[in-house]
Design a protein around this motif. Structure first.
Motif, PDB file in Angstrom:
ATOM      1  N   TYR A 179       0.963  -1.200   0.178  1.00 23.52           N
ATOM      2  CA  TYR A 179       0.024  -0.292   0.221  1.00 23.52           C
ATOM      3  C   TYR A 179       0.795   0.926  -0.215  1.00 23.52           C
ATOM      4  O   TYR A 179       0.245   2.454  -0.673  1.00 23.52           O
ATOM      5  N   GLY A 180       2.016   1.298   0.218  1.00 26.83           N
ATOM      6  CA  GLY A 180       2.611   2.171   0.641  1.00 26.83           C
ATOM      7  C   GLY A 180       3.885   2.084   1.667  1.00 26.83           C
ATOM      8  O   GLY A 180       4.216   1.049   1.518  1.00 26.83           O
ATOM      9  N   LEU A 181       5.256   3.304   1.244  1.00 28.37           N
ATOM     10  CA  LEU A 181       6.435   3.300   1.740  1.00 28.37           C
ATOM     11  C   LEU A 181       6.359   4.658   2.772  1.00 28.37           C
ATOM     12  O   LEU A 181       6.294   5.475   2.593  1.00 28.37           O
ATOM     13  N   SER A 182       7.819   4.112   3.789  1.00 32.99           N
ATOM     14  CA  SER A 182       7.499   5.010   4.710  1.00 32.99           C
ATOM     15  C   SER A 182       8.860   5.201   4.992  1.00 32.99           C
ATOM     16  O   SER A 182       9.721   4.098   5.921  1.00 32.99           O
ATOM     17  N   PHE A 183       9.633   6.086   5.730  1.00 34.53           N
ATOM     18  CA  PHE A 183      10.607   6.166   6.110  1.00 34.53           C
ATOM     19  C   PHE A 183      11.167   6.878   7.087  1.00 34.53           C
ATOM     20  O   PHE A 183      10.897   7.598   7.736  1.00 34.53           O
ATOM     21  N   VAL A 184      11.519   5.847   8.455  1.00 33.25           N
ATOM     22  CA  VAL A 184      11.153   5.926   9.565  1.00 33.25           C
ATOM     23  C   VAL A 184      12.431   5.508  10.760  1.00 33.25           C
ATOM     24  O   VAL A 184      13.086   4.694   9.913  1.00 33.25           O
ATOM     25  N   TYR A 185      13.002   6.695  10.833  1.00 31.92           N
ATOM     26  CA  TYR A 185      14.405   6.669  11.489  1.00 31.92           C
ATOM     27  C   TYR A 185      15.585   6.003  10.891  1.00 31.92           C
ATOM     28  O   TYR A 185      15.744   5.225  11.285  1.00 31.92           O
ATOM     29  N   GLY A 186      15.264   6.533   9.777  1.00 31.28           N
ATOM     30  CA  GLY A 186      17.262   6.121   8.170  1.00 31.28           C
ATOM     31  C   GLY A 186      16.266   4.559   7.978  1.00 31.28           C
ATOM     32  O   GLY A 186      17.307   4.306   7.378  1.00 31.28           O
ATOM     33  N   TRP A 188      13.769   2.061   5.586  1.00 29.93           N
ATOM     34  CA  TRP A 188      12.825   2.069   4.808  1.00 29.93           C
ATOM     35  C   TRP A 188      11.791   0.959   5.553  1.00 29.93           C
ATOM     36  O   TRP A 188      11.859  -0.160   5.500  1.00 29.93           O
ATOM     37  N   VAL A 189      10.598   1.327   5.159  1.00 30.73           N
ATOM     38  CA  VAL A 189       9.455   0.459   6.091  1.00 30.73           C
ATOM     39  C   VAL A 189       8.080   0.288   5.255  1.00 30.73           C
ATOM     40  O   VAL A 189       7.958   1.195   4.233  1.00 30.73           O
ATOM     41  N   LEU A 190       7.868  -1.354   4.471  1.00 28.02           N
ATOM     42  CA  LEU A 190       6.576  -1.607   3.508  1.00 28.02           C
ATOM     43  C   LEU A 190       5.094  -1.598   4.640  1.00 28.02           C
ATOM     44  O   LEU A 190       5.083  -1.715   5.670  1.00 28.02           O
ATOM     45  N   VAL A 191       4.378  -0.252   4.246  1.00 27.25           N
ATOM     46  CA  VAL A 191       3.025  -0.844   4.881  1.00 27.25           C
ATOM     47  C   VAL A 191       2.119  -1.224   4.146  1.00 27.25           C
ATOM     48  O   VAL A 191       2.029  -1.037   2.444  1.00 27.25           O
ATOM     49  N   GLY A 192       1.367  -3.121   3.896  1.00 26.00           N
ATOM     50  CA  GLY A 192       0.423  -3.629   3.896  1.00 26.00           C
ATOM     51  C   GLY A 192      -0.058  -4.625   4.251  1.00 26.00           C
ATOM     52  O   GLY A 192      -0.032  -5.170   4.966  1.00 26.00           O
ATOM     53  N   PHE A 193      -0.583  -5.346   2.935  1.00 21.92           N
ATOM     54  CA  PHE A 193      -1.729  -6.369   3.774  1.00 21.92           C
ATOM     55  C   PHE A 193      -1.145  -7.790   4.162  1.00 21.92           C
ATOM     56  O   PHE A 193      -1.478  -7.843   2.355  1.00 21.92           O
ATOM     57  N   CYS A 194      -1.183  -8.256   4.980  1.00 17.17           N
ATOM     58  CA  CYS A 194      -0.324  -9.550   4.893  1.00 17.17           C
ATOM     59  C   CYS A 194      -1.576 -10.681   4.459  1.00 17.17           C
ATOM     60  O   CYS A 194      -1.897 -10.437   5.607  1.00 17.17           O
ATOM     61  N   GLU A 195      -1.007 -11.599   3.949  1.00 15.26           N
ATOM     62  CA  GLU A 195      -1.724 -12.464   3.343  1.00 15.26           C
ATOM     63  C   GLU A 195      -1.909 -13.763   4.533  1.00 15.26           C
ATOM     64  O   GLU A 195      -2.812 -14.700   4.963  1.00 15.26           O
ATOM     65  N   LEU A 196      -0.333 -13.831   5.048  1.00 16.82           N
ATOM     66  CA  LEU A 196      -0.334 -14.866   5.944  1.00 16.82           C
ATOM     67  C   LEU A 196      -1.156 -14.157   7.594  1.00 16.82           C
ATOM     68  O   LEU A 196      -1.687 -15.259   8.183  1.00 16.82           O
ATOM     69  N   ARG A 197      -0.966 -12.928   8.050  1.00 15.51           N
ATOM     70  CA  ARG A 197      -1.276 -12.400   8.811  1.00 15.51           C
ATOM     71  C   ARG A 197      -3.484 -12.099   8.681  1.00 15.51           C
ATOM     72  O   ARG A 197      -3.211 -11.941  10.435  1.00 15.51           O
ATOM     73  N   GLN A 198      -3.236 -11.786   7.447  1.00 17.69           N
ATOM     74  CA  GLN A 198      -4.705 -11.456   7.589  1.00 17.69           C
ATOM     75  C   GLN A 198      -5.095  -9.871   7.725  1.00 17.69           C
ATOM     76  O   GLN A 198      -6.150  -9.823   8.802  1.00 17.69           O
ATOM     77  N   GLU A 199      -4.053  -9.415   7.702  1.00 18.19           N
ATOM     78  CA  GLU A 199      -3.962  -7.889   8.578  1.00 18.19           C
ATOM     79  C   GLU A 199      -3.092  -6.697   7.671  1.00 18.19           C
ATOM     80  O   GLU A 199      -1.859  -7.364   7.337  1.00 18.19           O
ATOM     81  N   ILE A 200      -3.175  -5.673   7.626  1.00 15.39           N
ATOM     82  CA  ILE A 200      -1.796  -4.730   7.633  1.00 15.39           C
ATOM     83  C   ILE A 200      -1.479  -5.212   8.974  1.00 15.39           C
ATOM     84  O   ILE A 200      -0.890  -4.329   9.287  1.00 15.39           O
ATOM     85  N   ARG A 201       0.439  -4.932   7.887  1.00 15.30           N
ATOM     86  CA  ARG A 201       1.451  -5.107   8.831  1.00 15.30           C
ATOM     87  C   ARG A 201       2.929  -3.988   7.597  1.00 15.30           C
ATOM     88  O   ARG A 201       3.015  -3.784   6.980  1.00 15.30           O
ATOM     89  N   HIS A 202       4.264  -3.763   8.959  1.00 16.40           N
ATOM     90  CA  HIS A 202       4.532  -3.215   8.473  1.00 16.40           C
ATOM     91  C   HIS A 202       5.329  -3.987   8.584  1.00 16.40           C
ATOM     92  O   HIS A 202       6.100  -4.957   9.272  1.00 16.40           O
ATOM     93  N   PHE A 203       6.486  -3.347   6.810  1.00 12.63           N
ATOM     94  CA  PHE A 203       8.014  -4.958   6.469  1.00 12.63           C
ATOM     95  C   PHE A 203       9.203  -3.947   7.067  1.00 12.63           C
ATOM     96  O   PHE A 203       8.812  -3.355   5.783  1.00 12.63           O
ATOM     97  N   ARG A 204       9.572  -4.187   7.227  1.00 11.68           N
ATOM     98  CA  ARG A 204      11.748  -3.217   7.456  1.00 11.68           C
ATOM     99  C   ARG A 204      12.402  -3.887   6.378  1.00 11.68           C
ATOM    100  O   ARG A 204      12.367  -4.834   5.684  1.00 11.68           O
ATOM    101  N   LEU A 205      12.057  -3.130   5.100  1.00  7.79           N
ATOM    102  CA  LEU A 205      13.043  -3.125   3.795  1.00  7.79           C
ATOM    103  C   LEU A 205      14.289  -4.916   3.695  1.00  7.79           C
ATOM    104  O   LEU A 205      14.450  -4.851   3.176  1.00  7.79           O
ATOM    105  N   SER A 206      15.191  -4.513   4.814  1.00 11.91           N
ATOM    106  CA  SER A 206      16.701  -4.466   5.523  1.00 11.91           C
ATOM    107  C   SER A 206      16.695  -5.761   5.138  1.00 11.91           C
ATOM    108  O   SER A 206      17.075  -6.203   5.828  1.00 11.91           O
ATOM    109  N   ARG A 207      15.161  -6.451   6.037  1.00 12.31           N
ATOM    110  CA  ARG A 207      14.447  -7.731   6.463  1.00 12.31           C
ATOM    111  C   ARG A 207      13.771  -8.557   5.329  1.00 12.31           C
ATOM    112  O   ARG A 207      13.415 -10.189   5.573  1.00 12.31           O
ATOM    113  N   MET A 208      13.632  -7.899   4.873  1.00 13.38           N
ATOM    114  CA  MET A 208      13.326  -8.810   3.270  1.00 13.38           C
ATOM    115  C   MET A 208      14.954  -9.399   1.568  1.00 13.38           C
ATOM    116  O   MET A 208      15.804  -9.332   1.888  1.00 13.38           O
ATOM    117  N   THR A 209      14.427 -10.890   1.804  1.00 14.33           N
ATOM    118  CA  THR A 209      15.333 -11.151   1.092  1.00 14.33           C
ATOM    119  C   THR A 209      14.486 -11.823  -0.639  1.00 14.33           C
ATOM    120  O   THR A 209      12.447 -11.985  -0.321  1.00 14.33           O
TER     121      THR A 209
END
Length: 315
Positions: A179-186, A188-209
């Motif tokens: 849904y969107g990207l936010s730059f927080v405390y240095g 990047w964070v993705l705001v999106g609907f997680c189909e695993l958790r069935q709710e809007i969650r925050h995902f730090r881009l540095s933890r994605m592969t």
């Protein structure tokens, strides 16, 4: 704001946003609706093609565009620093656009304003990247996610998340509607609907592969507002740590996601962090050894004490 500045601002507002009601303009410029009526009448008499539709509002005639206006030194500095930030923190495509925009801004500035703006800009520097390889990987993720958001395409990725305390990391495959990207405390964070958790969650881009965009598309919820999903909102606990004078400089320069403020005090550096659970910062506190003291909460003080006793038992 005087009348001349307000009239110019009205043109810019209509140019940016299209149709605007007199009530909206009055609220924006903190004046009365009657004053807006008078300003619009004066603009029309001066030749500005403003169209008024009863019950709808005002708009500029199609094709009308206010010629470029001059910038003050402070305005030019703000634009140039903004371009610097985008070049450093966004993906390569936007970085190139930022450089091109900066060149155009500098080209239209009078020599005296350009020279003064550059002098001020030299005294205001954004922090440079410490880990270029990581930043490049994050920029690539920003580019891919930005495109997925615009194209309304779902994405999948492997997400790494640490459990509380010293427990090993957890890995999971996620499918999300970005849904969107936010730059927080240095970071990047993705705001999106997680189909695993069935709710809007925050995902730090540095933890994605393994980030991939999928062929499946999605629609934004009609009531979604990015402003309602600030990543820091889910960190309700405040942690206060006192760093001794011996490590104050290193802590002051440290880049750490959970830090929200640092303040010099008579006996060291007071660091305030916001966390979901106190154990989120346990490893960070222990890493400073006896030079860092947790002031609160008491639960984290006890946890540090327990870990210190376990460490002592090994020696």
């Amino acid at each position: 704001m005087n009348k001349t500045d307000r009239m110019l601002a009205i043109i810019l507002e209509l140019q940016r946003k299209g149709m605007r009601r007199a009530e909206d303009l009055a609220s924006t410029f903190e004046t009365s609706v009657r004053t807006i009526y008078r300003d619009v009448q004066a603009l029309s008499e001066a030749g500005v093609p403003i169209i008024g539709a009863p019950g709808t509002g005002y708009s500029l005639m199609e094709g009308y565009f206010l010629p470029p206006i001059s910038f003050s030194v402070d305005e030019a500095v703000a634009l140039l620093i903004g371009a610097d930030f985008i070049e450093q923190r966004f993906d390569r495509e936007y970085g190139e656009r930022a450089r091109a925009s900066r060149g155009k801004i500098e080209a239209v500035l009078p020599e005296s304003v350009r020279r003064a703006a550059n002098e001020v800009r030299e005294t205001i520097k954004l922090p440079s990247t410490l880990e270029e390889a990581i930043d490049e990987a994050e920029r690539a993720r920003v580019a891919k996610l930005r495109e997925a958001i615009l194209m309304r395409r779902k994405v999948s990725f492997d997400y790494t998340k640490a459990k509380s305390g010293l427990v090993a990391h957890r890995h999971s495959i996620r499918t999300a509607r970005p849904y969107g990207l936010s730059f927080v405390y240095g970071s990047w964070v993705l705001v999106g609907f997680c189909e695993l958790r069935q709710e809007i969650r925050h995902f730090r881009l540095s933890r994605m592969t393994g980030l991939q965009d999928l062929d499946e598309t999605f629609a934004f919820p009609p009531d979604f507002r990015m402003s309602k999903y600030v990543p820091a909102d889910d960190r309700p606990i405040e942690v206060r740590v006192l760093a001794s004078p011996r490590i104050a400089d290193r802590v002051r320069e440290a880049k750490y996601f959970y830090i929200v403020s640092k303040e010099d005090v008579h006996d060291g550096l007071l660091v305030v962090l916001r966390v979901r659970t106190p154990e989120d910062v346990l490893q960070w506190v222990l890493g400073w050894g006896s030079e860092a003291e947790v002031l609160e909460p008491e639960a984290l003080r006890q946890r540090v004490r327990t870990e210190a006793e376990r460490m002592l038992g090994r020696y």
